[in-house]
Design a protein around this motif. Structure first.
Motif, PDB file in Angstrom:
ATOM      1  N   VAL A 133       0.834  -1.207   0.000  1.00  0.00           N
ATOM      2  CA  VAL A 133       0.000   0.000   0.000  1.00  0.00           C
ATOM      3  C   VAL A 133       0.867   1.254   0.000  1.00  0.00           C
ATOM      4  O   VAL A 133       0.588   2.222  -0.726  1.00  0.00           O
ATOM      5  N   GLY A 134       1.939   1.253   0.795  1.00  0.00           N
ATOM      6  CA  GLY A 134       2.841   2.399   0.826  1.00  0.00           C
ATOM      7  C   GLY A 134       3.476   2.663  -0.525  1.00  0.00           C
ATOM      8  O   GLY A 134       3.603   3.821  -0.952  1.00  0.00           O
ATOM      9  N   GLY A 135       3.877   1.588  -1.220  1.00  0.00           N
ATOM     10  CA  GLY A 135       4.472   1.743  -2.541  1.00  0.00           C
ATOM     11  C   GLY A 135       3.494   2.320  -3.547  1.00  0.00           C
ATOM     12  O   GLY A 135       3.840   3.205  -4.347  1.00  0.00           O
ATOM     13  N   VAL A 136       2.254   1.824  -3.515  1.00  0.00           N
ATOM     14  CA  VAL A 136       1.228   2.335  -4.430  1.00  0.00           C
ATOM     15  C   VAL A 136       0.932   3.801  -4.137  1.00  0.00           C
ATOM     16  O   VAL A 136       0.821   4.629  -5.054  1.00  0.00           O
ATOM     17  N   LEU A 137       0.819   4.140  -2.850  1.00  0.00           N
ATOM     18  CA  LEU A 137       0.545   5.531  -2.483  1.00  0.00           C
ATOM     19  C   LEU A 137       1.676   6.454  -2.938  1.00  0.00           C
ATOM     20  O   LEU A 137       1.430   7.577  -3.388  1.00  0.00           O
ATOM     21  N   ALA A 138       2.913   5.975  -2.826  1.00  0.00           N
ATOM     22  CA  ALA A 138       4.046   6.786  -3.268  1.00  0.00           C
ATOM     23  C   ALA A 138       3.961   7.071  -4.765  1.00  0.00           C
ATOM     24  O   ALA A 138       4.185   8.207  -5.215  1.00  0.00           O
ATOM     25  N   LEU A 139       3.623   6.057  -5.562  1.00  0.00           N
ATOM     26  CA  LEU A 139       3.494   6.244  -7.009  1.00  0.00           C
ATOM     27  C   LEU A 139       2.355   7.204  -7.342  1.00  0.00           C
ATOM     28  O   LEU A 139       2.477   8.043  -8.240  1.00  0.00           O
ATOM     29  N   LEU A 140       1.239   7.075  -6.617  1.00  0.00           N
ATOM     30  CA  LEU A 140       0.093   7.940  -6.884  1.00  0.00           C
ATOM     31  C   LEU A 140       0.400   9.395  -6.527  1.00  0.00           C
ATOM     32  O   LEU A 140       0.017  10.315  -7.260  1.00  0.00           O
ATOM     33  N   VAL A 141       1.080   9.600  -5.411  1.00  0.00           N
ATOM     34  CA  VAL A 141       1.409  10.965  -4.996  1.00  0.00           C
ATOM     35  C   VAL A 141       2.393  11.601  -5.982  1.00  0.00           C
ATOM     36  O   VAL A 141       2.321  12.807  -6.257  1.00  0.00           O
TER      37      VAL A 141
ATOM     38  N   VAL B  61      -6.378   8.931  -1.615  1.00  0.00           N
ATOM     39  CA  VAL B  61      -7.330   8.924  -0.504  1.00  0.00           C
ATOM     40  C   VAL B  61      -8.199   7.674  -0.550  1.00  0.00           C
ATOM     41  O   VAL B  61      -8.460   7.042   0.488  1.00  0.00           O
ATOM     42  N   VAL B  62      -8.641   7.280  -1.746  1.00  0.00           N
ATOM     43  CA  VAL B  62      -9.480   6.082  -1.876  1.00  0.00           C
ATOM     44  C   VAL B  62      -8.703   4.837  -1.458  1.00  0.00           C
ATOM     45  O   VAL B  62      -9.197   4.005  -0.682  1.00  0.00           O
ATOM     46  N   VAL B  63      -7.469   4.684  -1.972  1.00  0.00           N
ATOM     47  CA  VAL B  63      -6.647   3.517  -1.639  1.00  0.00           C
ATOM     48  C   VAL B  63      -6.379   3.450  -0.139  1.00  0.00           C
ATOM     49  O   VAL B  63      -6.521   2.396   0.497  1.00  0.00           O
ATOM     50  N   ALA B  64      -5.995   4.584   0.448  1.00  0.00           N
ATOM     51  CA  ALA B  64      -5.701   4.611   1.884  1.00  0.00           C
ATOM     52  C   ALA B  64      -6.950   4.340   2.717  1.00  0.00           C
ATOM     53  O   ALA B  64      -6.887   3.640   3.741  1.00  0.00           O
ATOM     54  N   SER B  65      -8.087   4.847   2.291  1.00  0.00           N
ATOM     55  CA  SER B  65      -9.336   4.640   3.036  1.00  0.00           C
ATOM     56  C   SER B  65      -9.773   3.183   3.010  1.00  0.00           C
ATOM     57  O   SER B  65     -10.212   2.639   4.038  1.00  0.00           O
ATOM     58  N   VAL B  66      -9.655   2.555   1.852  1.00  0.00           N
ATOM     59  CA  VAL B  66     -10.022   1.133   1.739  1.00  0.00           C
ATOM     60  C   VAL B  66      -9.136   0.292   2.649  1.00  0.00           C
ATOM     61  O   VAL B  66      -9.612  -0.599   3.369  1.00  0.00           O
ATOM     62  N   TRP B  67      -7.834   0.567   2.635  1.00  0.00           N
ATOM     63  CA  TRP B  67      -6.897  -0.179   3.490  1.00  0.00           C
ATOM     64  C   TRP B  67      -7.196   0.061   4.963  1.00  0.00           C
ATOM     65  O   TRP B  67      -7.154  -0.869   5.776  1.00  0.00           O
ATOM     66  N   ALA B  68      -7.529   1.307   5.312  1.00  0.00           N
ATOM     67  CA  ALA B  68      -7.845   1.631   6.706  1.00  0.00           C
ATOM     68  C   ALA B  68      -9.073   0.860   7.184  1.00  0.00           C
ATOM     69  O   ALA B  68      -9.103   0.367   8.315  1.00  0.00           O
TER      70      ALA B  68
ATOM     71  N   GLY C 266      -0.651  13.804   6.346  1.00  0.00           N
ATOM     72  CA  GLY C 266      -0.512  13.700   4.901  1.00  0.00           C
ATOM     73  C   GLY C 266      -1.358  14.733   4.173  1.00  0.00           C
ATOM     74  O   GLY C 266      -0.925  15.330   3.180  1.00  0.00           O
ATOM     75  N   MET C 267      -2.585  14.967   4.663  1.00  0.00           N
ATOM     76  CA  MET C 267      -3.447  15.967   4.037  1.00  0.00           C
ATOM     77  C   MET C 267      -2.863  17.369   4.192  1.00  0.00           C
ATOM     78  O   MET C 267      -2.884  18.174   3.254  1.00  0.00           O
TER      79      MET C 267
ATOM     80  N   PHE D   5       0.405  21.980   1.495  1.00  0.00           N
ATOM     81  CA  PHE D   5       1.551  22.872   1.358  1.00  0.00           C
ATOM     82  C   PHE D   5       2.478  22.477   0.203  1.00  0.00           C
ATOM     83  O   PHE D   5       3.186  23.332  -0.338  1.00  0.00           O
ATOM     84  N   LEU D   6       2.462  21.202  -0.199  1.00  0.00           N
ATOM     85  CA  LEU D   6       3.385  20.752  -1.241  1.00  0.00           C
ATOM     86  C   LEU D   6       2.835  20.902  -2.656  1.00  0.00           C
ATOM     87  O   LEU D   6       3.593  21.114  -3.600  1.00  0.00           O
ATOM     88  N   PHE D   7       1.521  20.770  -2.805  1.00  0.00           N
ATOM     89  CA  PHE D   7       0.928  20.768  -4.145  1.00  0.00           C
ATOM     90  C   PHE D   7       0.037  21.999  -4.311  1.00  0.00           C
ATOM     91  O   PHE D   7      -0.962  22.168  -3.598  1.00  0.00           O
ATOM     92  N   SER D   8       0.397  22.829  -5.267  1.00  0.00           N
ATOM     93  CA  SER D   8      -0.335  24.090  -5.467  1.00  0.00           C
ATOM     94  C   SER D   8      -1.783  23.853  -5.880  1.00  0.00           C
ATOM     95  O   SER D   8      -2.674  24.605  -5.479  1.00  0.00           O
ATOM     96  N   HIS D   9      -2.046  22.794  -6.696  1.00  0.00           N
ATOM     97  CA  HIS D   9      -3.427  22.563  -7.140  1.00  0.00           C
ATOM     98  C   HIS D   9      -4.310  22.091  -5.986  1.00  0.00           C
ATOM     99  O   HIS D   9      -5.498  22.403  -5.939  1.00  0.00           O
ATOM    100  N   VAL D  10      -3.720  21.351  -5.030  1.00  0.00           N
ATOM    101  CA  VAL D  10      -4.481  20.942  -3.844  1.00  0.00           C
ATOM    102  C   VAL D  10      -4.790  22.161  -2.984  1.00  0.00           C
ATOM    103  O   VAL D  10      -5.929  22.338  -2.513  1.00  0.00           O
TER     104      VAL D  10
END
Length: 375
Positions: free
Chosen positions: A159-167, A176-183, A206-207, A212-217
């Motif tokens: 899960v951590g590897g997938v989240l890293a690729l997605l970020v 958020v969907v992947v992390a929520s399902v795992w949680a 993380g949120m 602060f890291l992503f201008s579009h967020v």
């Protein structure tokens, strides 16, 4: 009406008497709404790019029958075959997900798609979600039943590897969907409260970090909290569509806002439903998604196999959460997020990936699925 004798021992006969026919019917109804809304929303989008009015509808009608066949085919499988399919899909989609950084096409500052001749583009992360939910469920179940199995650690690494690729793409909504399902799966398997608390703090951190890291967020959150701080054209136009439609809508084809909404056939398809068919139809669509999600979770909770309970719960949460995010962002309950509405929004990758998700869900929630599990 289909008539299948109860003593029919064929694969189709056994499937018919064990599959959740209520959920299957609800899913078919969602697909029917998808056909109706694709015909209503896609022509203005096609005309804006100078293409044939029904080019998006024709493409979607190529994928929906294929998605239906994929869903029904997977629903015939045993839990063991579902697990094997998930592993194959996960390995393939991870390779493609990593490939987006090399050969992916960039849209609005994100590399999430790979161009495929004849198929427009493919979004690998769509296929990662259902396969990861099943693999994570198997690892967590193994760790719980076989104390020496490093299932928790392996699941965390995957899960951590997938989240890293997605970020890195970046795709915060999918993360958020992947992390929520795992949680949810971790909650169901019964982790200590201190671990759950640590996870909640990590998620909140993380949120904040994403802000602060992503201008579009940051821009989307700022515009959500203060609509006057930036361009909210699509959200405001979407809200206007719902106001125009009122309770029963203006009627099929009578909507005007879809001609102004760039993403009316994808992320904001519910706005078209609101204007042309009204609040009543929107609530019907919402009820169908809620019914499939809650009924599947209820059936999963009655299973004797921990793997089936975890996998089916994860898939059901994924299905319902994606629909909830799409509909909530359409009416500005949450910051705008580009996420498709399962089986309704235009998108071949989304339709096929969701067919895999729902096909696995129907397979795992068949009656006495635990007895069919060959460990």
């Amino acid at each position: 009406m289909i008539q299948v004798p109860r003593d029919d021992r064929s694969v189709i006969g056994q499937w018919w008497w064990t599959v959740d026919r209520w959920s299957l019917g609800a899913i078919l109804a969602i697909m029917a709404f998808g056909v109706m809304l694709t015909l209503a929303a896609s022509p203005p989008a096609a005309e804006r790019i100078g293409a044939d009015s029904f080019i998006f509808a024709k493409r979607q009608f190529m994928f929906l029958p294929l998605a239906l066949l994929v869903m029904l085919g997977i629903s015939l499988a045993s839990p063991r075959h579902v697990r094997r399919l998930a592993l194959v899909v996960f390995c393939g989609s991870i390779v493609l997900l990593a490939a987006t950084f090399v050969i992916g096409i960039e849209i609005k500052g994100a590399r999430r798609w790979i161009s495929v001749p004849g198929l427009s583009s493919v979004q690998p992360s769509e296929f990662v979600k259902p396969s990861l939910a099943v693999i994570s469920a198997w690892l967590l179940a193994q760790s719980r039943t076989e104390r020496r199995a490093p299932g928790y650690l392996m699941s965390t690494v995957l899960v951590g590897g997938v989240l890293a690729l997605l970020v890195m793409q970046p795709d915060l909504g999918m993360s958020v969907v992947v992390a929520s399902v795992w949680a949810v799966q971790l909650f169901v398997v019964g982790l200590p409260m201190w671990v759950a608390g640590f996870g909640a703090v990590a998620g909140a951190a993380g949120m904040v970090g994403a802000y602060f890291l992503f201008s579009h967020v940051r821009s989307r959150f700022d515009r959500f909290l203060d609509p006057t701080s930036g361009d909210n054209y699509q959200v405001n136009t979407s809200l206007e569509a719902f106001m125009n439609g009122s309770l029963f809508g203006r009627g099929p084809g009578e909507g005007t806002v879809k001609a102004q909404l760039p993403d009316a056939h994808t992320d904001f398809v519910m706005a078209v439903a609101g204007e042309e068919f009204g609040l009543v139809v929107c609530l019907m669509i919402l009820a169908l998604f809620a019914f499939v999600t809650l009924r599947s979770m209820s059936r999963a909770s009655k299973e004797t196999s921990l793997f089936i309970t975890l996998a089916a719960t994860g898939l059901a949460v994924q299905f319902g959460l994606q629909a909830a995010i799409n509909m909530a962002s359409t009416i500005q309950l949450i910051p705008a997020k580009g996420m498709t509405l399962p089986f309704i929004s235009y998108g071949g990758s989304s339709a096929l990936a969701m067919a895999i998700c729902v096909g696995m869900l129907l397979s795992l929630t068949r009656e006495h699925a635990g007895l069919r599990e060959a460990v």
